[in-house]
Motif scaffolding. Structure first.
Motif: not given
Length: 392
Positions: A81-82, A85-86, A89, A108, A113, A138
């Motif tokens: 997730a981190y 993230r670009h 989400n 999250l 998110y 996404d």
């Protein structure tokens, strides 16, 4: 004593205890040290990773050692997730995940998110079409457990992995804590990018686990430190426990097909005995291939599950209610609620879990004890929910 709570934790193999003890005595060097004792410890560490990797048909460099399933799940989910993230989400999981997955996604969500929780059928199985309907531009992560830790339903992870192969930007994580060394597992050919495991579920030591991370997948580390485990999981590796974990996995994977067959035989005996007790109703699918061979779940409508657990304990028979990580809670099982049970019935679920070393006489002893307990407790049931315990 009859212990039938292997899904909570399992006793160590004697050979594993001996191995851990020997490594603690003779190989106490820090595997990051450059002197001889450190080099010896590093060789043991890499050898253990090689054993684990061989069991999964992956490479040793794809095995990240952790403290167990909870850390592996946190590292996989938060790490993806981190780091990604670009890309988006949106995260996808199911309504019946283990707390070490479910609570991570809840956190999250608080960080912004968007999480989709896939529903399950009345037998606890995720439907591929439900996943297909919610994937979007996404979406960066899909996380689905292999075997449900309460009901024992096997999720269609092979079909999910095959489908996600057409979405190379989506990472596929599988919590295999209740599936590894119990059922076949082939992460590469099944399209799994990340796979979590915990040693004490397959007769290894507590406090040890691993995360399979496919080559090319990037994770944001959760721990800052010395950069061990290829920079993904800092902290001095616990070499004795990792070596013990590798040995336990190797032993558990030996003759796996025959062990699965053996446990299915025990499962059929259990199901027949439970079905013969009118007050009880069995959870999960009626199709054997959809259920893990080492878990049986049933409900005793109108009776709180912990009362049954303690009544069996008085007879030195040990089972559990739900996930050991949440069994101390008085709330109804969220897994059973997701399957469509009313709250009162969801508070009455009981889980039996066992090994291939259990014998038919063990199952017979359990069933006799269960019958005695049901007969003793039945008059105390809440009559308003009894009729809701059975399902079509």
């Amino acid at each position: 004593m009859l212990y039938m709570d292997y899904a909570a934790t399992s006793p160590l193999y004697e050979e594993v205890i001996e191995t851990i003890t020997e490594v603690m005595k003779s190989h106490y060097g820090n595997p990051s040290s450059i002197h001889r004792l450190g080099v010896e410890a590093e060789k043991l560490l890499q050898s253990a990773k090689g054993v684990i990797a061989s069991s999964l048909k992956v490479t040793a460099s794809e095995i990240i050692c952790t403290s167990g399933g909870t850390e592996s799940n946190n590292l996989a989910i938060k790490g993806v997730a981190y780091h990604y993230r670009h890309r988006g989400n949106h995260l996808i999981t199911t309504q019946i995940e283990h707390p070490s997955v479910k609570e991570v996604f809840a956190g999250l969500e608080q960080e912004g998110y968007r999480v989709t929780y896939l529903p399950v059928t009345k037998s606890g199985c995720v439907q591929l079409e439900d996943l297909q309907a919610v994937i979007c531009e996404d979406t960066i992560l899909v996380s689905v457990m292999y075997v449900n830790n309460e009901i024992g339903t096997i999720q269609p992870i092979q079909a999910i992995g095959q489908y996600l192969a057409d979405f190379p930007k989506i990472i596929f994580h599988v919590d295999a804590v209740q599936g590894i060394a119990k059922l076949p597992l082939d992460p590469k050919s099944w399209g799994i990018d990340l796979c979590s495991a915990s040693a004490h579920k397959f007769r290894g030591p507590k406090g040890a686990g691993f995360l399979y991370k496919r080559t090319g997948i990037q994770l944001k580390p959760l721990l800052a430190g010395g950069g061990q485990e290829y920079g993904v999981r800092s902290g001095t590796e616990n070499v004795p426990l990792i070596v013990g974990m590798a040995k336990a996995l190797r032993i558990s994977m030996d003759n796996l097909t025959s062990k699965i067959s053996r446990k299915h035989t025990l499962r059929r005996q259990l199901l027949a005995g439970i079905a013969a007790i009118p007050e009880l109703s069995i959870s999960g699918s009626v199709l054997e291939h959809e259920m893990a061979p080492h878990i049986v779940h049933f409900a005793f409508a109108g009776m709180k599950a912990e009362v049954v657990v303690h009544a069996l304990e008085q007879r030195e028979v040990y089972i559990s209610t739900k996930s050991a990580c949440s069994s101390g809670e008085s709330e109804p099982s969220e897994v059973m609620l997701a399957l469509g049970y009313p709250r009162e019935v969801a508070a009455s679920g009981l889980r039996i879990s066992y090994s291939d070393e259990h014998q038919e006489q063990d199952i017979a002893l359990f069933l006799r004890s269960l019958h005695e307990v049901v007969k003793e407790l039945a008059p105390m049931r809440n009559p308003s929910v009894i009729h809701r315990g059975k399902r079509n």
